[in-house]
Motif scaffolding. Structure first.
Motif, PDB file in Angstrom:
ATOM      1  N   UNK A 332      48.857  88.674  81.045  1.00 54.21           N
ATOM      2  CA  UNK A 332      49.849  89.593  80.481  1.00 54.21           C
ATOM      3  C   UNK A 332      49.647  89.713  78.975  1.00 54.21           C
ATOM      4  N   UNK A 333      49.458  88.588  78.301  1.00 56.04           N
ATOM      5  CA  UNK A 333      49.263  88.602  76.844  1.00 56.04           C
ATOM      6  C   UNK A 333      48.061  89.473  76.465  1.00 56.04           C
ATOM      7  N   UNK A 334      47.035  89.421  77.268  1.00 50.84           N
ATOM      8  CA  UNK A 334      45.820  90.186  76.969  1.00 50.84           C
ATOM      9  C   UNK A 334      46.019  91.695  77.115  1.00 50.84           C
ATOM     10  N   UNK A 335      47.134  92.119  77.742  1.00 45.89           N
ATOM     11  CA  UNK A 335      47.414  93.555  77.854  1.00 45.89           C
ATOM     12  C   UNK A 335      48.104  94.105  76.599  1.00 45.89           C
ATOM     13  N   UNK A 336      48.531  93.235  75.691  1.00 45.25           N
ATOM     14  CA  UNK A 336      49.259  93.706  74.514  1.00 45.25           C
ATOM     15  C   UNK A 336      48.312  94.432  73.570  1.00 45.25           C
ATOM     16  N   UNK A 355      46.966  79.585  69.305  1.00 44.81           N
ATOM     17  CA  UNK A 355      47.279  78.677  70.412  1.00 44.81           C
ATOM     18  C   UNK A 355      48.026  79.416  71.523  1.00 44.81           C
ATOM     19  N   UNK A 356      48.974  80.258  71.111  1.00 47.03           N
ATOM     20  CA  UNK A 356      49.757  81.000  72.094  1.00 47.03           C
ATOM     21  C   UNK A 356      48.918  82.045  72.822  1.00 47.03           C
ATOM     22  N   UNK A 357      47.890  82.548  72.187  1.00 52.43           N
ATOM     23  CA  UNK A 357      47.017  83.520  72.842  1.00 52.43           C
ATOM     24  C   UNK A 357      46.330  82.902  74.060  1.00 52.43           C
ATOM     25  N   UNK A 401      55.620  87.076  72.938  1.00 54.25           N
ATOM     26  CA  UNK A 401      55.218  88.365  72.393  1.00 54.25           C
ATOM     27  C   UNK A 401      55.436  89.542  73.320  1.00 54.25           C
ATOM     28  N   UNK A 402      55.884  89.282  74.561  1.00 59.30           N
ATOM     29  CA  UNK A 402      56.115  90.391  75.489  1.00 59.30           C
ATOM     30  C   UNK A 402      57.179  91.330  74.930  1.00 59.30           C
TER      31      UNK A 402
END
Length: 478
Positions: A332-336, A355-357, A401-402
């Motif tokens: 999901x993060x990689x779609x931002x 780190x959160x990535x 970050x969503x």
């Protein structure tokens, strides 16, 4: 056994049932004032747990209050369950994949919100029964938080007069207790009426309602330079007057959200927007009908309650996540977008963002802010906070970050980590409620803080006294 351990046990025992309810509400995906199935499911659950349920409160067809216990203190726990239009999305998919084109979806996580609050209310009920405590817990079923302002109708009609404190939460990307302010808002609709005519053969006989809408918008855009920095004005043209360009539009409509930090500021800003509308009508020789259709106040924080809730959230510890949870959260993060990822860096710094990535589920509890953080948006919890001391937390239900009101939120709405974070929120709410039940001094301190923050101001609803919320049938037409 400590209080947090006892509450965790009570909620975890019923955890599978809460997950089932949340997933059903996720699938119902009912928008504001239309939450019939969602409200019925929550009501039936409360009734099966021994609550007395009053339905249709404050003329809200999908609003209700479930009550257990007797006497003082009275603890209100606030639940929401409305979805958003246009956000249909397959659960568990890291690609934009609507179930129904332009269908509804829980893009703000209210399927989780309502159930986390439910878990908290039932745990308080169970604890009252086991310990033989005096006091009352009320679950407020609050429809239409998304631009419908169900709690504002409840507050206007006096449904919090007997309440001592109120507690709630919201799905989020971090474990934290809000110490925050938020904008007041007035939601108003401006309907222009003119006279149709043939736009080529007899344009001089027509008076364009759409011209009135457009000129109003131009006037409001010039107004933006001359309002306080925190204020916001947004609009959507909801009726352009038809699809035929060779017909002068006889009717057109625009809806506005007008926000400002204080109720008196938003009232004055609404007056100025209304002047723009009247000026546009004068210029186009049309008429305009202005109607306030919803509103909410500015949010009043209460550090007394927030401190207790924060301590309980720390004592409870973060919810469990698995490698599978982390894998999907990273997808999901990689779609931002790059801009959305840059916002993460701005929030937590480059090192933590890196780190959160890789592992974008935040496990720690964010420190309680010393001074209230300003939120640009608005919430109808604010109307409650003007009437009784109110505290809210958020838990890490989504990848850090969503952005809210997106398909990514809907996609994560049935994940194991969202369910665990929902139960964590319910535990924090229940522990805070019981601390208040067992410590009347805490309630008195919270009430004293509320009066200090209001500084002599009293609550007066921003919605008109005669405004009635739409019925389910009317909401489907809107």
């Amino acid at each position: 056994m400590t209080l947090t351990e006892k509450i965790a046990q009570l909620i975890d025992e019923k955890g599978p049932r809460y997950t089932e309810i949340s997933d059903k509400i996720w699938a119902f995906a009912e928008t504001r004032f239309e939450e019939v199935q969602s409200a019925n499911l929550l009501c039936e659950t409360l009734e099966n747990e021994g609550f007395q349920v009053e339905r249709g409160v404050a003329n809200l067809e999908t609003g209700f209050i479930g009550t257990f216990g007797s006497g003082k203190p009275v603890i209100a726990i606030l639940g929401e369950y409305d979805a958003l239009a246009g956000l249909s999305q397959q659960a568990g998919s890291s690609e934009h994949n609507p179930i129904i084109a332009n269908g509804n979806g829980h893009g703000c996580g209210h399927n989780l919100l309502g159930v986390g609050a439910l878990a908290g209310a039932i745990a308080v009920k169970d604890y009252i029964q086991e310990q033989g405590l005096t006091g009352t817990v009320k679950y407020y079923g609050c429809p239409a938080e998304e631009s419908g302002y169900g709690k504002s109708f409840l507050a206007r009609d006096g449904y919090f007069k007997d309440v001592d404190i109120a507690l709630s939460w919201h799905p989020g990307t971090a474990n934290a207790v809000w110490h925050a302010r938020a904008n007041a808002v007035i939601n108003a609709t401006f309907t222009f009426k003119g006279r149709s005519s043939h736009a080529a053969a007899s344009p001089h006989l027509g008076r364009s309602a759409l011209d009135g809408v457009e000129l109003m918008n131009v006037g409001v855009n010039y107004l933006r330079e001359h309002m306080v920095d925190e204020a916001r004005i947004h609009y959507a043209i909801t009726n352009t007057g038809g699809l035929a360009p060779n017909v002068v539009q006889a009717e057109a409509e625009v809806t506005y959200l007008i926000r400002a930090p204080k109720p008196e500021q938003v009232r004055d800003l609404y007056r100025r927007v209304l002047n723009c509308a009247n000026g546009a009508a004068l210029m186009t020789e049309t008429s305009v009908d202005a109607r306030i259709v919803g509103s909410c106040h500015s949010l009043v924080p209460n550090r007394t309650l927030e401190t207790i809730m924060h301590q309980h959230l720390q004592d409870l510890g973060s919810s469990t996540v698995t490698e599978e949870d982390l894998r999907f959260a990273k997808e999901i993060y990689d779609t931002f977008s790059d801009e959305e990822k840059a916002l993460v860096v701005a929030q937590v710094g480059k090192e933590v963002a890196q780190q959160l990535a890789e592992k974008p589920l935040l496990r720690t509890v964010v420190p309680l802010a010393n001074e209230p953080v300003f939120l640009g948006g608005s919430t109808d919890v604010a109307d409650v906070s003007w009437n009784v001391p109110t505290a809210q937390c958020t838990t890490a239900t989504y990848a850090f970050g969503t952005p809210f009101h997106t398909w990514q939120v809907v996609a994560q709405g049935k994940t194991a980590y969202a369910h665990q974070a929902t139960l964590l929120a319910g535990k924090a709410i229940a522990c805070t409620a019981i601390s208040a039940l067992e410590n009347p001094t805490l309630i008195e301190e919270a009430k004293a803080e509320l009066q200090q923050r209001l500084d002599g101001e009293t609550y007066e609803a921003l919605i008109p006294k005669d405004l009635v919320p739409p019925t389910v049938v009317e909401a489907k037409i809107l």
